[in-house]
Design a protein around this motif. Structure first.
Motif, PDB file in Angstrom:
ATOM      1  N   PHE A  87       8.137  -1.167  -4.045  1.00 37.81           N
ATOM      2  CA  PHE A  87       8.517  -0.340  -3.108  1.00 37.81           C
ATOM      3  C   PHE A  87       9.199  -1.161  -2.795  1.00 37.81           C
ATOM      4  CE2 PHE A  87       7.242   1.622   0.961  1.00 37.81           C
ATOM      5  CZ  PHE A  87       7.456   3.059   0.803  1.00 37.81           C
ATOM      6  N   TYR A  88       9.207  -2.185  -1.538  1.00 38.55           N
ATOM      7  CA  TYR A  88       9.696  -2.426  -0.226  1.00 38.55           C
ATOM      8  C   TYR A  88      11.255  -2.238  -0.718  1.00 38.55           C
ATOM      9  CZ  TYR A  88       6.269  -2.566   3.396  1.00 38.55           C
ATOM     10  OH  TYR A  88       5.645  -2.982   3.988  1.00 38.55           O
ATOM     11  N   ARG A 104      12.575  -1.615  -3.960  1.00 42.20           N
ATOM     12  CA  ARG A 104      12.554  -0.228  -4.183  1.00 42.20           C
ATOM     13  C   ARG A 104      13.490   0.556  -3.184  1.00 42.20           C
ATOM     14  NH1 ARG A 104       8.472   0.731  -7.230  1.00 42.20           N
ATOM     15  NH2 ARG A 104       7.493   2.310  -5.960  1.00 42.20           N
ATOM     16  N   SER A 105      13.218   0.613  -2.065  1.00 39.86           N
ATOM     17  CA  SER A 105      13.108   1.727  -0.630  1.00 39.86           C
ATOM     18  C   SER A 105      14.509   0.537   0.052  1.00 39.86           C
ATOM     19  CB  SER A 105      12.915   0.959   0.846  1.00 39.86           C
ATOM     20  OG  SER A 105      11.190   1.956   0.067  1.00 39.86           O
ATOM     21  N   TRP A 144       8.622   4.087   6.874  1.00 36.83           N
ATOM     22  CA  TRP A 144      10.077   5.227   5.575  1.00 36.83           C
ATOM     23  C   TRP A 144      10.706   4.045   5.629  1.00 36.83           C
ATOM     24  CZ3 TRP A 144       6.461   8.338   7.577  1.00 36.83           C
ATOM     25  CH2 TRP A 144       5.787   8.430   7.316  1.00 36.83           C
ATOM     26  N   GLU A 197      13.219   2.827   3.946  1.00 35.51           N
ATOM     27  CA  GLU A 197      14.592   3.493   3.754  1.00 35.51           C
ATOM     28  C   GLU A 197      15.526   3.724   4.523  1.00 35.51           C
ATOM     29  OE1 GLU A 197      11.804   7.165   2.297  1.00 35.51           O
ATOM     30  OE2 GLU A 197      11.482   4.465   2.866  1.00 35.51           O
ATOM     31  N   ARG A 220       2.645   7.563  -0.106  1.00 39.57           N
ATOM     32  CA  ARG A 220       4.078   7.091  -0.917  1.00 39.57           C
ATOM     33  C   ARG A 220       3.305   6.689  -1.949  1.00 39.57           C
ATOM     34  NH1 ARG A 220       8.507   5.810   2.483  1.00 39.57           N
ATOM     35  NH2 ARG A 220       9.767   6.856   0.726  1.00 39.57           N
ATOM     36  N   PRO A 276      10.934  12.766   1.127  1.00 39.18           N
ATOM     37  CA  PRO A 276      10.256  10.861   1.401  1.00 39.18           C
ATOM     38  C   PRO A 276       9.191  10.967   0.600  1.00 39.18           C
ATOM     39  CG  PRO A 276       9.429  12.182   2.927  1.00 39.18           C
ATOM     40  CD  PRO A 276       9.985  12.913   2.973  1.00 39.18           C
ATOM     41  N   GLU A 323       9.216   7.537  -5.476  1.00 36.06           N
ATOM     42  CA  GLU A 323      10.385   6.870  -6.026  1.00 36.06           C
ATOM     43  C   GLU A 323      11.362   5.919  -6.936  1.00 36.06           C
ATOM     44  OE1 GLU A 323      10.063   6.341  -1.742  1.00 36.06           O
ATOM     45  OE2 GLU A 323      11.310   5.582  -3.580  1.00 36.06           O
TER      46      GLU A 323
END
Length: 319
Positions: A38-39, A41-42, A223, A225, A273, A315, A319
């Motif tokens: 996840f991080y 992809r952000s 968040w 991103e 998320r 948000p 993702e």
């Protein structure tokens, strides 16, 4: 591919990673994988593990190393910094060398509480640097709200001059905007190195700190991103556009910074998320009641409306 060692050129967003636990309080290694993904992809530029918001003090030594190795194995060429602060310098040295052997790019060390005066602070870090040796890059974690140790800019300058392995300031003093300015002005002295400055406090003063010369953020806002996009806009000379974007998220930045419940909010958002399976903290930890959850629902809905009005995606979109 192994990441290079940390140096003074570090810039961008080094996310303070949460530590996921299962509902029974065990480390959730599958969620560590999904959270790391996840991080990435952000768009984060690096990771910081075993930070104060990562519940490092609740992990055993074996668990700490297992978490570090798990993230490093998945982080690719992104640099990983590991918090190794400890009351005993021998333990700090041991953990630092273990994580560096595992592939960390550097370590982050906060002053031990109770240090007295400029000489006491300088002397402590001199001992730390001697114990770690010249090949371990070090981040000075300046968080007096937790350590009760204030870092004067002249002392930091002395440390930068005397110890080349000091490559970054993790700036969380509050109020501290003036300190960023003074550090950058102090670096203009002949022969003084310019070190990286990454800022924390949940990103609460992020835009102003970037304007004053910070190189990015080291924090765990749920968040990430936004942190990445704001940094990219600043780097491309679009400071006003960056601040406009930041302003959309500011109510949630502020909300997440509540003492005592900020981590519970952060983990709940990460759960929603899809980054982790459970928002649980390892005991002792805080939890959210029905009213807290309703407030969070409302703040997220309001953010989604503002993002939609600005032509940006939700948000909570996939993702």
């Amino acid at each position: 591919m192994a990441a290079k060692r940390l140096d003074e050129s570090a810039t961008g967003v080094f996310i303070i990673a949460a530590t996921p636990f299962t509902e029974n309080g065990a480390v959730d290694y599958d969620s560590i994988d999904s959270l790391t993904d996840f991080y990435i992809r952000s768009g984060v530029h690096g990771f910081t593990l075993l930070g104060m918001m990562g519940e490092a003090h609740k992990l055993s030594g074996e668990e700490s190393l297992a978490v570090v190795r798990r993230v490093i194995a998945r982080a690719g060429d992104r640099q990983v910094i590991v918090g190794t602060s400890h009351a005993g310098i021998d333990n700090l040295r041991r953990l630092s060398h273990e994580v560096m052997s595992a592939g960390a790019a550097g370590v982050m060390v906060a002053p031990t509480p109770g240090l007295k005066g400029d000489d006491g602070l300088y002397g402590y870090y001199a001992q730390v640097f001697a114990a770690l040796g010249p090949d371990v890059p070090v981040v000075f974690q300046d968080y007096p709200q937790a350590t009760s140790v204030f870092l004067p800019v002249p002392v930091f300058g002395r440390l930068v001059d005397d110890f080349p392995q000091l490559v970054m300031l993790k700036h969380e003093d509050c109020p501290g905007l003036g300190k960023v300015t003074r550090v950058r002005e102090d670096e203009k002295r002949p022969g003084r190195r310019r070190v990286s400055i990454l800022v924390g406090n949940g990103g609460l003063y992020y835009v102003q700190e970037l304007r004053r010369g910070a190189d990015g953020a080291m924090t765990g806002f749920a968040w990430p991103e936004m942190l990445v996009q704001v940094h990219a806009l600043f780097a491309s000379g679009k400071a006003e556009e960056a601040e406009d974007l930041y302003d959309l998220y500011l109510p949630l930045v502020r909300h997440e910074q509540q003492p005592g419940m900020g981590l519970a909010l952060r983990k709940e958002v990460l759960r929603r998320r899809g980054a982790i399976r459970s928002a649980r903290q390892r005991a002792p930890g805080s939890s959210l009641g029905a009213t807290d959850l309703a407030e969070l629902d409302n703040l997220i809905r309001r953010l989604e409306r503002r993002l939609a009005a600005a032509g940006r995606s939700s948000p909570l979109a996939a993702e």
